[in-house]
Design a protein around this motif. Structure first.
Motif, PDB file in Angstrom:
ATOM      1  N   UNK A  17       0.833  -1.157   0.046  1.00  0.00           N
ATOM      2  CA  UNK A  17       0.124   0.153   0.160  1.00  0.00           C
ATOM      3  C   UNK A  17       0.793   1.160  -0.042  1.00  0.00           C
ATOM      4  N   UNK A  18       2.099   1.057   0.569  1.00  0.00           N
ATOM      5  CA  UNK A  18       2.962   2.461   0.596  1.00  0.00           C
ATOM      6  C   UNK A  18       2.710   3.283   1.614  1.00  0.00           C
ATOM      7  N   UNK A  49      12.752  -2.067   8.135  1.00  0.00           N
ATOM      8  CA  UNK A  49      12.135  -2.658   7.123  1.00  0.00           C
ATOM      9  C   UNK A  49      11.532  -1.598   6.163  1.00  0.00           C
ATOM     10  N   UNK A  50      11.292  -0.197   6.752  1.00  0.00           N
ATOM     11  CA  UNK A  50      10.876   0.848   6.147  1.00  0.00           C
ATOM     12  C   UNK A  50      11.885   1.993   6.457  1.00  0.00           C
ATOM     13  N   UNK A  51      11.907   2.807   5.413  1.00  0.00           N
ATOM     14  CA  UNK A  51      12.321   4.370   5.893  1.00  0.00           C
ATOM     15  C   UNK A  51      11.059   5.112   5.837  1.00  0.00           C
ATOM     16  N   UNK A  52      10.707   5.554   7.085  1.00  0.00           N
ATOM     17  CA  UNK A  52       9.501   6.560   7.404  1.00  0.00           C
ATOM     18  C   UNK A  52       9.696   7.893   6.839  1.00  0.00           C
ATOM     19  N   UNK A  53       8.682   8.538   6.260  1.00  0.00           N
ATOM     20  CA  UNK A  53       8.732   9.916   5.655  1.00  0.00           C
ATOM     21  C   UNK A  53       7.456  10.504   5.894  1.00  0.00           C
ATOM     22  N   UNK A  54       7.374  11.748   5.529  1.00  0.00           N
ATOM     23  CA  UNK A  54       6.174  12.657   5.757  1.00  0.00           C
ATOM     24  C   UNK A  54       4.888  12.099   4.981  1.00  0.00           C
ATOM     25  N   UNK A  55       5.476  11.612   3.781  1.00  0.00           N
ATOM     26  CA  UNK A  55       4.497  11.141   2.482  1.00  0.00           C
ATOM     27  C   UNK A  55       4.154   9.745   2.785  1.00  0.00           C
TER      28      UNK A  55
END
Length: 301
Positions: A17-18, A49-55
């Motif tokens: 889903x992103x 597992x993820x790079x978290x960002x504002x979008x």
């Protein structure tokens, strides 16, 4: 530490889903629950597992590797469920069919109709998209059957010829070129309506134009064959489309053919498969109706 399969399922939903929000919707859980599951999985594996960002989120290298394995695992689980369905005589289960737009709109409906009459207990989902998107979904283990009209060259995919198609040039009824056979030069002042990038038809037409050395004076990009046919009928330009898509309009006289000298565009519709993925019983049953080989499978539906 062993991987928790439920946490893996929730991780895969976010990867697909992103965002965590859309992933929670896909997985039918709350956002706090899916966030907690992913954090737990990261701690268990000792990697981000993820790079978290504002979008939204982006998969890390480790995340991308795990997502690929997760898709394969859950595809195998689904196949096992389908195999058990075969033991019950295909009275239950599901099947997802992906087809590029010409095939999905004009060729598949009667074949899918025959399938549902024969196996009414199978839940069907039909995804209509351009060739590029069908390939992406197949590689993501989202499809059980994939049929496309565009050329596909990918070492990860087995391409099987299915049916032959012919592309024709259409014009509005009453156009000066309608019903005639003309050289490329007579098309020089015409607007050519073309499909969007990623479309199999668009790829074939682009190749034909390149080989012919013909460059349209103007092109107009439209998404979908039905839109293009309507635009041609309204006088916006000419277009190459599958002959199978215009039989009704030619019979009614709203569209007409234009033959181009020494031009006969034929292409092969193809079935795509992953070489390491054995089709489920439900998929094999559809392959029989589609008149596709069972790829050496000794089991019959």
């Amino acid at each position: 530490m062993p991987v928790n399969l439920n946490a893996l399922r929730l991780f895969e939903a976010v990867a697909r889903a992103g965002t965590f929000t859309r992933g929670a919707v896909l997985a039918h859980v709350s956002q706090p629950a899916i966030s907690k599951a992913v954090r737990s999985l990261e701690r268990a594996l000792g990697v981000d597992l993820f790079e978290r960002g504002a979008h939204g989120v982006q998969l890390t290298a480790a995340g991308a590797l795990l997502a690929e394995h997760a898709r394969s695992i859950f595809a195998s689980v689904k196949k096992a469920e389908e195999e058990l369905g075969a033991v019950r005589g295909l009275t239950g289960g599901s099947l997802t069919i992906g087809a590029s737009t010409t095939i999905g709109t004009y060729l598949l409906p009667p074949l899918v109709g025959a399938y549902t009459r024969r196996y009414p207990g199978i839940e069907l989902r039909l995804i209509n998209a351009n060739t590029e998107d069908i390939v992406r979904r197949l590689l993501g283990y989202e499809l059980d059957i994939a049929l496309v009209e565009g050329p596909v060259a990918d070492s990860r995919i087995v391409v099987e010829p299915w049916r032959e198609d012919r592309l024709v040039l259409i014009a509005p009824a009453g156009h000066p070129l309608a019903g005639r056979t003309v050289p490329w030069a007579e098309l020089a002042g015409e607007t050519l309506l073309v499909r969007e990038p990623g479309s199999g038809t668009a790829a074939v037409v682009a190749t034909v134009l390149l080989r012919s050395g013909f460059t349209p004076s103007r092109t107009l990009e439209l998404g979908g064959t039905e839109v293009i046919k309507s635009a041609v009928a309204a006088g916006l330009g000419l277009a190459f489309v599958s002959k199978a898509t215009v039989a009704d309009q030619l019979a009614l006289g709203t569209l007409a053919l234009v033959e181009v000298e020494q031009l006969d565009i034929r292409r092969t519709f193809a079935h795509l498969a992953l070489p390491h993925r054995r089709p489920s019983a439900a998929a094999r049953a559809l392959r029989v109706i589609l008149d596709l080989p069972l790829s050496g499978d000794s089991d019959s539906p």
